[in-house]
Motif scaffolding. Structure first.
Motif, PDB file in Angstrom:
ATOM      1  N   GLU A 159     -22.105  12.053  64.719  1.00  9.52           N
ATOM      2  CA  GLU A 159     -22.107  13.273  63.904  1.00  9.52           C
ATOM      3  C   GLU A 159     -20.855  13.347  63.036  1.00  9.52           C
ATOM      4  O   GLU A 159     -20.924  13.727  61.859  1.00  9.52           O
ATOM      5  CB  GLU A 159     -22.181  14.505  64.809  1.00  9.52           C
ATOM      6  N   PHE A 160     -19.724  12.996  63.609  1.00  8.14           N
ATOM      7  CA  PHE A 160     -18.467  13.032  62.854  1.00  8.14           C
ATOM      8  C   PHE A 160     -18.503  12.022  61.705  1.00  8.14           C
ATOM      9  O   PHE A 160     -18.137  12.337  60.569  1.00  8.14           O
ATOM     10  CB  PHE A 160     -17.294  12.729  63.784  1.00  8.14           C
ATOM     11  N   GLY A 161     -18.948  10.809  62.004  1.00  9.02           N
ATOM     12  CA  GLY A 161     -19.049   9.805  60.952  1.00  9.02           C
ATOM     13  C   GLY A 161     -20.016  10.205  59.861  1.00  9.02           C
ATOM     14  O   GLY A 161     -19.770   9.951  58.669  1.00  9.02           O
ATOM     15  N   SER A 162     -21.109  10.855  60.232  1.00 10.45           N
ATOM     16  CA  SER A 162     -22.091  11.308  59.247  1.00 10.45           C
ATOM     17  C   SER A 162     -21.526  12.428  58.386  1.00 10.45           C
ATOM     18  O   SER A 162     -21.732  12.461  57.168  1.00 10.45           O
ATOM     19  CB  SER A 162     -23.364  11.791  59.954  1.00 10.45           C
ATOM     20  N   ALA A 163     -20.805  13.363  59.015  1.00  5.08           N
ATOM     21  CA  ALA A 163     -20.211  14.466  58.262  1.00  5.08           C
ATOM     22  C   ALA A 163     -19.189  13.962  57.255  1.00  5.08           C
ATOM     23  O   ALA A 163     -19.052  14.505  56.153  1.00  5.08           O
ATOM     24  CB  ALA A 163     -19.554  15.454  59.225  1.00  5.08           C
ATOM     25  N   ALA A 164     -18.472  12.897  57.621  1.00  5.12           N
ATOM     26  CA  ALA A 164     -17.474  12.343  56.709  1.00  5.12           C
ATOM     27  C   ALA A 164     -18.112  11.616  55.538  1.00  5.12           C
ATOM     28  O   ALA A 164     -17.685  11.770  54.389  1.00  5.12           O
ATOM     29  CB  ALA A 164     -16.551  11.391  57.473  1.00  5.12           C
ATOM     30  N   LEU A 165     -19.152  10.834  55.800  1.00 10.51           N
ATOM     31  CA  LEU A 165     -19.729   9.961  54.775  1.00 10.51           C
ATOM     32  C   LEU A 165     -20.794  10.638  53.929  1.00 10.51           C
ATOM     33  O   LEU A 165     -20.846  10.432  52.713  1.00 10.51           O
ATOM     34  CB  LEU A 165     -20.329   8.721  55.445  1.00 10.51           C
ATOM     35  N   CYS A 166     -21.640  11.438  54.541  1.00 15.36           N
ATOM     36  CA  CYS A 166     -22.893  11.843  53.893  1.00 15.36           C
ATOM     37  C   CYS A 166     -22.836  13.211  53.233  1.00 15.36           C
ATOM     38  O   CYS A 166     -23.818  13.971  53.287  1.00 15.36           O
ATOM     39  CB  CYS A 166     -24.028  11.805  54.909  1.00 15.36           C
ATOM     40  N   LEU A 181     -32.892   0.100  55.534  1.00 17.29           N
ATOM     41  CA  LEU A 181     -33.029   1.554  55.497  1.00 17.29           C
ATOM     42  C   LEU A 181     -32.343   2.169  56.713  1.00 17.29           C
ATOM     43  O   LEU A 181     -32.619   1.779  57.852  1.00 17.29           O
ATOM     44  CB  LEU A 181     -34.504   1.957  55.465  1.00 17.29           C
ATOM     45  N   ILE A 182     -31.476   3.140  56.474  1.00 11.61           N
ATOM     46  CA  ILE A 182     -30.853   3.916  57.543  1.00 11.61           C
ATOM     47  C   ILE A 182     -31.313   5.360  57.394  1.00 11.61           C
ATOM     48  O   ILE A 182     -30.966   6.030  56.408  1.00 11.61           O
ATOM     49  CB  ILE A 182     -29.317   3.851  57.485  1.00 11.61           C
ATOM     50  N   VAL A 183     -32.107   5.832  58.343  1.00 12.12           N
ATOM     51  CA  VAL A 183     -32.508   7.239  58.379  1.00 12.12           C
ATOM     52  C   VAL A 183     -31.535   7.944  59.311  1.00 12.12           C
ATOM     53  O   VAL A 183     -31.529   7.703  60.515  1.00 12.12           O
ATOM     54  CB  VAL A 183     -33.962   7.405  58.859  1.00 12.12           C
ATOM     55  N   ASN A 184     -30.707   8.803  58.753  1.00 13.32           N
ATOM     56  CA  ASN A 184     -29.621   9.420  59.513  1.00 13.32           C
ATOM     57  C   ASN A 184     -30.048  10.804  60.011  1.00 13.32           C
ATOM     58  O   ASN A 184     -30.125  11.749  59.229  1.00 13.32           O
ATOM     59  CB  ASN A 184     -28.376   9.539  58.639  1.00 13.32           C
ATOM     60  N   PRO A 185     -30.304  10.962  61.315  1.00 10.20           N
ATOM     61  CA  PRO A 185     -30.760  12.253  61.825  1.00 10.20           C
ATOM     62  C   PRO A 185     -29.696  13.338  61.744  1.00 10.20           C
ATOM     63  O   PRO A 185     -30.018  14.528  61.808  1.00 10.20           O
ATOM     64  CB  PRO A 185     -31.113  11.942  63.289  1.00 10.20           C
ATOM     65  N   TYR A 186     -28.435  12.962  61.605  1.00  7.85           N
ATOM     66  CA  TYR A 186     -27.357  13.953  61.554  1.00  7.85           C
ATOM     67  C   TYR A 186     -27.003  14.353  60.125  1.00  7.85           C
ATOM     68  O   TYR A 186     -26.101  15.164  59.925  1.00  7.85           O
ATOM     69  CB  TYR A 186     -26.130  13.400  62.285  1.00  7.85           C
ATOM     70  N   TRP A 187     -27.684  13.775  59.167  1.00 10.18           N
ATOM     71  CA  TRP A 187     -27.571  14.196  57.766  1.00 10.18           C
ATOM     72  C   TRP A 187     -28.827  15.001  57.448  1.00 10.18           C
ATOM     73  O   TRP A 187     -29.904  14.440  57.293  1.00 10.18           O
ATOM     74  CB  TRP A 187     -27.437  12.980  56.862  1.00 10.18           C
ATOM     75  N   GLN A 188     -28.689  16.292  57.377  1.00  5.29           N
ATOM     76  CA  GLN A 188     -29.811  17.186  57.121  1.00  5.29           C
ATOM     77  C   GLN A 188     -29.644  17.800  55.734  1.00  5.29           C
ATOM     78  O   GLN A 188     -28.721  18.572  55.488  1.00  5.29           O
ATOM     79  CB  GLN A 188     -29.880  18.282  58.186  1.00  5.29           C
ATOM     80  N   ALA A 189     -30.547  17.432  54.819  1.00  2.00           N
ATOM     81  CA  ALA A 189     -30.455  17.899  53.439  1.00  2.00           C
ATOM     82  C   ALA A 189     -30.903  19.351  53.327  1.00  2.00           C
ATOM     83  O   ALA A 189     -31.775  19.819  54.070  1.00  2.00           O
ATOM     84  CB  ALA A 189     -31.308  17.017  52.539  1.00  2.00           C
ATOM     85  N   THR A 190     -30.310  20.062  52.390  1.00  2.00           N
ATOM     86  CA  THR A 190     -30.728  21.428  52.093  1.00  2.00           C
ATOM     87  C   THR A 190     -32.157  21.416  51.570  1.00  2.00           C
ATOM     88  O   THR A 190     -32.570  20.490  50.860  1.00  2.00           O
ATOM     89  CB  THR A 190     -29.785  22.047  51.044  1.00  2.00           C
ATOM     90  N   ALA A 191     -32.935  22.436  51.932  1.00  2.00           N
ATOM     91  CA  ALA A 191     -34.331  22.521  51.500  1.00  2.00           C
ATOM     92  C   ALA A 191     -34.437  22.377  49.988  1.00  2.00           C
ATOM     93  O   ALA A 191     -33.673  22.980  49.232  1.00  2.00           O
ATOM     94  CB  ALA A 191     -34.940  23.844  51.955  1.00  2.00           C
ATOM     95  N   GLY A 192     -35.369  21.542  49.550  1.00  2.00           N
ATOM     96  CA  GLY A 192     -35.600  21.337  48.125  1.00  2.00           C
ATOM     97  C   GLY A 192     -34.727  20.262  47.502  1.00  2.00           C
ATOM     98  O   GLY A 192     -34.817  20.026  46.291  1.00  2.00           O
ATOM     99  N   THR A 193     -33.884  19.612  48.296  1.00  2.00           N
ATOM    100  CA  THR A 193     -33.037  18.541  47.766  1.00  2.00           C
ATOM    101  C   THR A 193     -33.341  17.232  48.468  1.00  2.00           C
ATOM    102  O   THR A 193     -33.823  17.218  49.606  1.00  2.00           O
ATOM    103  CB  THR A 193     -31.537  18.864  47.937  1.00  2.00           C
TER     104      THR A 193
END
Length: 334
Positions: free
Chosen positions: A128-135, A252-264
């Motif tokens: 989660e920390f790595g995802s928050a930093a990168l994504c 392909l990397i599907v990152n479950p801890y990167w959650q996009a805002t609705a509509g983006t």
């Protein structure tokens, strides 16, 4: 990075066997294959550290060889240190309480499940920390109750910025674009070509091939489209009976801890070779999960306290490009 359960604590005879049982299950959980560990390794160069922080240093490059007449002296050239970056480690802690009632009632399954989940949570926290930093965009991010973790790269700009700088005379470059992914692979190829032509600090074209696509876990359409692009024989998203030039070319990397805002539908492309050679995305384990156990004299509960230190940072930016961003460079239609 293996967890450390050997520091013990003040555990009395009443809790001795259960304390060992907890530690045993934690070690078992650490030895299991972890999707969270794999996710961090796919996005980052994972390293260990023995200091309070790690400094990354870039170097300029030599100019190209020049023609010289017979007998002439070789033109002299020098390298210079550029864009130093300090990545500091941060501590994280959590405690797992085994109640006296669980021991008295011999609830071994619940104790084992809690012990393993504690280690799984540690591994998830790293991911989660790595995802928050990168994504994400911006120069800083918040995590774990703390605000202002650094997300800048070696030039002082945000990891994703439209005005990355080099040495004097090198034009600013962008690695963040507002353009949507679209319904085919055109924008994917276009951004990959921009990355291929990124110039280093001295202004020389680097030629790194981008081969990894990172998408948010909740962008179903984008995930499905990416799988088609990576696996289809023919082009995706049009009626042309033409070869799919991207088949087998992307991971392909599907990152479950990167959650996009609705509509983006934001997305990131990465060059795994550039990431490695440029020390692009760096994840440091300073102290692995370390367990200490004590008995609370007021409740008679077994307290399993876990502490770790790690960090994530960026020594360069030329290994990643973000598309579908809220702010950045907008490419005009072809």
């Amino acid at each position: 990075m293996a967890i450390n359960t050997k520091f013990g604590g003040n555990v009395d005879d009443f809790w001795n066997s259960e304390a060992q049982f907890v530690r045993m299950n934690m070690v078992d959980a650490d030895n299991e294959k972890s999707d969270d560990d794999d996710l961090v390794k796919k996005m980052y160069n994972v390293k260990t550290s023995k200091r309070f922080g790690e400094k990354t240093i870039g170097m300029s490059s030599f100019s190209s060889f020049q023609y010289t007449k017979e007998g002439d002296k070789a033109p002299e050239d020098t390298l210079q240190e550029v864009n130093p970056k300090l990545i500091e480690h941060s501590p994280f802690m959590k405690a797992y309480v085994v109640t006296a009632e669980l021991k008295e009632d011999s609830q071994q399954d619940m104790i084992a499940a809690g012990s393993k989940n504690f280690v799984h949570t540690y591994k998830r926290t790293r991911a989660e920390f790595g995802s928050a930093a990168l994504c994400c965009e911006g120069t800083a991010f918040d995590f774990g109750g703390h605000t202002g973790f650094d997300r800048t790269t070696s030039d002082g700009k945000a990891l994703f910025a439209k005005d990355h700088t080099g040495l004097s005379g090198v034009a600013a470059q962008s690695n963040v674009f507002t353009n949507a992914f679209g319904d085919d692979d055109v924008m994917l190829d276009r951004l990959a070509n921009i990355g291929f032509n990124f110039k280093n600090t001295s202004g020389h074209t680097m030629g790194y091939v981008f081969d990894t696509l990172i998408v948010p876990g909740n962008c179903f359409r984008l995930i499905r489209l990416a799988k088609k692009i990576i696996n289809s024989d023919q082009q995706v998203g049009n009626d042309f009976n033409d070869v799919n030039v991207n088949k087998g070319m992307w991971k392909l990397i599907v990152n479950p801890y990167w959650q996009a805002t609705a509509g983006t539908e934001p997305y990131i492309i990465m060059s795994s070779k550039a990431n490695q050679e440029l020390n692009g995305s760096l994840f440091y384990d300073r102290v692995p999960l370390t367990i200490k156990q004590d008995v609370d004299v007021y409740t008679h509960n077994l307290i399993n306290s876990g502490r770790c230190r790690f960090s994530a940072g960026f020594g360069d930016w030329r290994h990643v490009i973000m598309g579908g961003a809220t702010a950045g460079t907008e490419l005009t239609a072809l």
